[in-house]
Structure formats: structure tokens, C-alpha cells
Enzyme design. Structure first.
Site, short mmCIF file in Angstrom:
data_model
loop_
_atom_site.label_atom_id
_atom_site.label_comp_id
_atom_site.label_asym_id
_atom_site.label_seq_id
_atom_site.Cartn_x
_atom_site.Cartn_y
_atom_site.Cartn_z
N ASP A 173 125.42 19.30 27.74
CA ASP A 173 126.02 18.18 28.47
C ASP A 173 125.05 17.28 29.42
OD1 ASP A 173 128.88 18.61 27.06
OD2 ASP A 173 128.53 20.32 28.35
N GLU A 222 122.98 20.99 21.11
CA GLU A 222 122.71 19.66 20.67
C GLU A 222 121.31 19.02 20.95
OE1 GLU A 222 125.76 16.66 20.67
OE2 GLU A 222 124.49 15.10 21.09
O1 TRH Z 1 122.85 24.76 26.42
P1 TRH Z 1 123.32 24.47 24.92
O2 TRH Z 1 124.02 25.47 24.23
O3 TRH Z 1 124.52 23.14 25.02
C1 TRH Z 1 125.50 23.13 24.32
C2 TRH Z 1 125.59 21.91 23.30
O4 TRH Z 1 125.08 20.69 23.66
C3 TRH Z 1 126.86 22.07 22.75
O5 TRH Z 1 126.92 20.74 21.69
C4 TRH Z 1 127.89 21.47 23.77
O6 TRH Z 1 129.22 21.22 23.32
C5 TRH Z 1 128.00 22.76 24.86
O7 TRH Z 1 126.49 22.82 25.38
C6 TRH Z 1 128.91 22.30 25.98
O8 TRH Z 1 122.19 23.51 24.07
P2 TRH Z 1 121.42 22.36 24.15
O9 TRH Z 1 122.45 21.21 23.76
O10 TRH Z 1 120.36 22.53 23.39
O11 TRH Z 1 120.98 22.39 25.68
C7 TRH Z 1 120.03 22.78 26.08
C8 TRH Z 1 119.38 22.12 27.22
O12 TRH Z 1 118.32 22.77 27.98
C9 TRH Z 1 118.27 20.89 26.64
O13 TRH Z 1 118.34 20.11 27.15
C10 TRH Z 1 116.96 21.69 26.60
C11 TRH Z 1 117.13 22.43 28.17
N1 TRH Z 1 116.34 23.44 28.18
C12 TRH Z 1 115.34 23.57 29.19
O14 TRH Z 1 115.15 22.50 29.89
N2 TRH Z 1 114.52 24.50 29.52
C13 TRH Z 1 114.41 25.59 28.75
O15 TRH Z 1 113.53 26.57 28.90
C14 TRH Z 1 115.35 25.63 27.58
C15 TRH Z 1 115.44 27.32 26.81
C16 TRH Z 1 116.19 24.79 27.39
#
Ligand code: TRH
Length: 377
Positions: free
Chosen positions: A17, A273
């Protein structure tokens, strides 16, 4: 005076989010010269993505965005010209009342979760009239014409391509992270939820004919990883070797650096996402761990995306990647599907670049939102 935008983000769990709204806020401010305020109810989730942020500050400026703590007790503020309610997070009642009283109406947009399902284009941009007279518009990101598109900064592909064409830039970036892969090794990143299928994938990698260096940022998959490695802990930076597989834990890095990890790897396992979209822009074959929903609603989304994504692949390669994704999301054995994917490696790699360029033909989500507002006024 700049057009003002308020983006509301409620952190449900994980980083998706805040990951999406922070990215959108930054791009609107940087590329469209807008005054953007980002309201976040739990700033602790923001700091890992933007380490210079202060989780306790009620107001702070980060990269051109005014980041506000969304307080439990709302204090009156001026309503913005455009109000984005991310993922149905429910605006404060007092803010809604202020919206009703605004002399020139604000555009109220509910930004929805990403889905490749075919009903999305039909619902994108539709209004919903509420009994109180306020109108809310539904904005759907998506992969096809008629949807709101995907978040993509204007210079993203050029930066990614320059990085991938420059082995020294990649090497310097990895070295700064403490990553020194064997020159022959294939690099894979792993960001996923808990997954009982992991052991079979790691076993297949460790018994492979090719060396693999697996990078694992801190996160929910760690317990499964420790279990397979049979170690108590794997602090960031630590390296473990099993057969042809080298496993290295990484810290959770800032959002910009996570992009560089994806660009550096030959294959990326991503989740949720935002990382899912970033892996597509990295133009490397990938494995998606979708966020689980009640009543298994996520399977429909997963299959809808796969149906689009495999277009243009040979039937055998399409089957291989489909089987891999289905096994991963079922927590099932990955051995056969991983071996099948390896057989189509070149084709899947070329396809990932093609898919990225095809998606980049769409207007990006920030651009689409700005246009939506212009057409609305
Ligand atoms: O963290 P998530 O599992 O988020 C989820 C999904 O968005 C899902 O649809 C939603 O309903 C739920 O949250 C509440 O995965 P996502 O979307 O990939 O978000 C991870 C964020 O973290 C993304 O912006 C990339 C960031 N990130 C970093 O900045 N540094 C890192 O080292 C890693 C591994 C990720």
C-alpha cells in the site's frame, strides 16, 4: 498555483500500500509539477522504503512530497483539488464533509488494486454517486488498453537499459551491497511470502548444472529459507553454499535500490503488487507470489495475468512458466516446472524484454491520472 493532490494510504499489512502510493506521490510531484500530500496512517512501513523518513513526524518533506501522518483524530485541512483514496482506505468523515462544502468540487478517485481480469477495462473510470451527493470515480490500473496502466517513471526504462548495458555499474552496485557472485553464476532475487514449495526449488537449484547466486532481502520467506539451509539465522550479508547454489541474505533496501537488484538479476521472484510491476520493468523472467485473498479470489487474478503474459511464447515455454507459477502459488513441488523453465531460458528472457516494451506503450498510471483530471475539469 500548483494543482493540489491528496493521496490517502492506510497500511493494511506488508509494504504494497505504501509502496504504490509513495511511488505515485513522488512521480506526480516530480513529473507533473503538482503539490502532493501523502497521508499515511502507519509511517513505520514507510521508513524501510525511504530510510531518511522519520516514522514519528506528523509532517515532513521527502523528495518533493509532503508526507503527513494520517492522525486518528482528524484535524481540519484544506481539501485538495484531487483526492486519491488508495485501495478503498476510507477517507476521514471530517474530510468528506469538507469535500461537500468545497466551492469548486474536488475530483475524488478510488485507486484500485491491480488486476489483469478482463472486466477491469469496463469498470475503469466509472463513477459512483453517493447518497450525500459526493461522486467517487473508480480508477483501475491494468495491462490493457482502456485501463489506467501501470506506474512507470518517465525515465525508468532508459535508466534500466543503461544500467543493464553497463556491467561495471552492475558490479559496483552489487559490491556495495556486499554481493560478489561467481562470474559464471546466474543471479536470482527472492522476495516472497511464506512458501512450502521453496525447499523443492532450492533443492533443484542446488543440484543444477549451472551455478546460482540467490539474493534474499529480509522478509517473510526467511523462516522457510533457514529451515531448508538448516541454520538458526542468516543475518544480512551472510552467505551459505549448498551444491551449485549460493544463498545470500540481504538487508531490505530503499525502493530505488530494490529496482537495481531486480535489474541486476537474471530471474526475479516477486510478490504482491508493486514488486511484481517493478520486475516487469526489469525485463527479466520472473516468478510471482500473488497476495492471498479470501475464498481464493487471487487464483482468478493469477490466471488472468498468466493468460496475457504467455502470449507470444511457444506452447512449451508458456506451459513451463505457467506450471512454475501455479506450483509456487500452491506451495507445491517446483522440481519439474523449474527444470522445464530452464529448458526455455533464452526464450523466456527475450519474452520478458518484449513484454516490458509492450507494456511501456501504454500511458503510465500517473500520466493517466493527470489526464483523467484534465478531462474531468
Ligand atoms: O509487501 P507486499 O506483499 O505488499 C502487498 C501487496 O501490495 C498486496 O497487493 C496488498 O494487498 C498487501 O500488500 C497489503 O508486496 P509489494 O506490493 O511488492 O510491496 C513491496 C514494496 O517493498 C515494493 O514497493 C518494493 C519494496 N521493497 C523495497 O523497497 N526494498 C526491498 O528490499 C524489497 C524486498 C522491497
Amino acid at each position: 498555483m500548483k494543482v493540489s493532490w491528496d493521496i490517502f494510504c492506510s497500511v493494511v499489512d506488508n509494504y504494497g500500500d505504501i509502496g504504490v502510493t509513495w511511488r505515485l506521490a513522488r512521480q506526480l510531484a516530480a513529473e507533473h509539477d503538482l503539490a502532493v500530500r501523502l497521508w499515511v496512517d502507519d509511517l513505520r512501513a514507510f521508513v524501510p522504503l525511504c530510510p531518511e523518513a522519520d516514522a514519528t513526524a506528523s509532517e515532513q518533506w521527502q523528495q518533493g512530497v509532503e508526507v503527513r501522518q494520517w492522525p486518528q483524530v482528524w484535524a481540519a485541512v484544506e481539501v485538495a483539488d484531487v483526492v486519491i483514496e488508495a485501495f478503498g482506505c476510507k477517507l476521514p468523515e471530517a474530510y468528506l464533509r469538507a469535500m461537500k462544502e468545497r466551492v469548486s468540487p474536488a475530483l475524488w478517485i478510488n485507486l484500485e488494486y491491480l488486476s489483469a481480469e478482463d472486466w477491469v477495462a469496463g469498470c475503469h473510470g466509472l463513477p459512483s454517486l453517493r447518497p450525500d451527493g459526493l461522486k467517487r470515480m473508480f480508477f483501475f490500473p491494468g495491462f490493457e488498453a482502456g485501463t489506467g496502466g501501470l506506474l512507470r517513471e518517465g525515465d525508468l526504462l532508459a535508466r534500466r537499459q543503461a544500467f543493464q548495458r553497463d556491467p561495471l555499474a552492475r558490479q559496483a552496485f552489487l559490491q556495495a551491497l556486499g554481493v560478489f557472485p561467481d562470474p559464471q553464476a546466474r543471479l536470482i532475487s527472492l522476495f516472497a511470502y511464506e512458501n512450502t514449495g521453496l525447499a523443492s526449488w532450492l533443492s533443484a537449484l542446488s543440484a543444477g548444472h549451472r551455478a546460482t547466486h540467490l539474493l534474499v532481502p529480509q522478509g517473510r520467506i526467511m523462516a522457510d529459507l533457514l529451515h531448508w539451509l538448516d541454520v538458526e539465522a542468516l543475518p544480512p550479508g551472510t552467505v551459505e553454499r549448498r551444491g551449485t547454489l549460493t544463498v545470500q541474505a540481504l538487508p531490505f533496501v530503499r525502493q530505488e535500490d530494490y529496482d537495481r537488484i531486480l535489474w541486476s538479476c537474471d530471474f526475479n521472484a516477486v510478490r504482491g503488487e508493486d514488486s511484481f510491476v517493478r520486475a516487469q520493468w526489469a525485463a527479466r523472467p520472473m516468478l510471482w507470489h500473488i497476495y492471498q485473498q479470501e475464498e481464493d479470489a487471487h487464483w482468478v487474478k493469477l490466471k488472468a495475468f498468466l493468460a496475457l503474459y504467455v502470449n507470444g511464447l511457444s506452447p512449451a515455454a508458456a506451459q513451463a512458466i505457467t506450471d512454475l507459477w501455479l506450483a509456487w502459488n500452491a506451495g507445491a513441488d517446483m522440481t519439474k516446472s523449474w527444470n522445464d523453465v530452464e529448458e526455455h531460458w533464452e526464450q523466456l528472457s527475450a519474452h520478458a524484454e518484449r513484454w516490458c516494451l509492450q507494456q511501456a506503450n501504454q500511458a503510465d498510471l500517473a500520466q493517466a491520472l493527470v489526464l483523467f483530471y484534465r478531462n474531468w475539469i
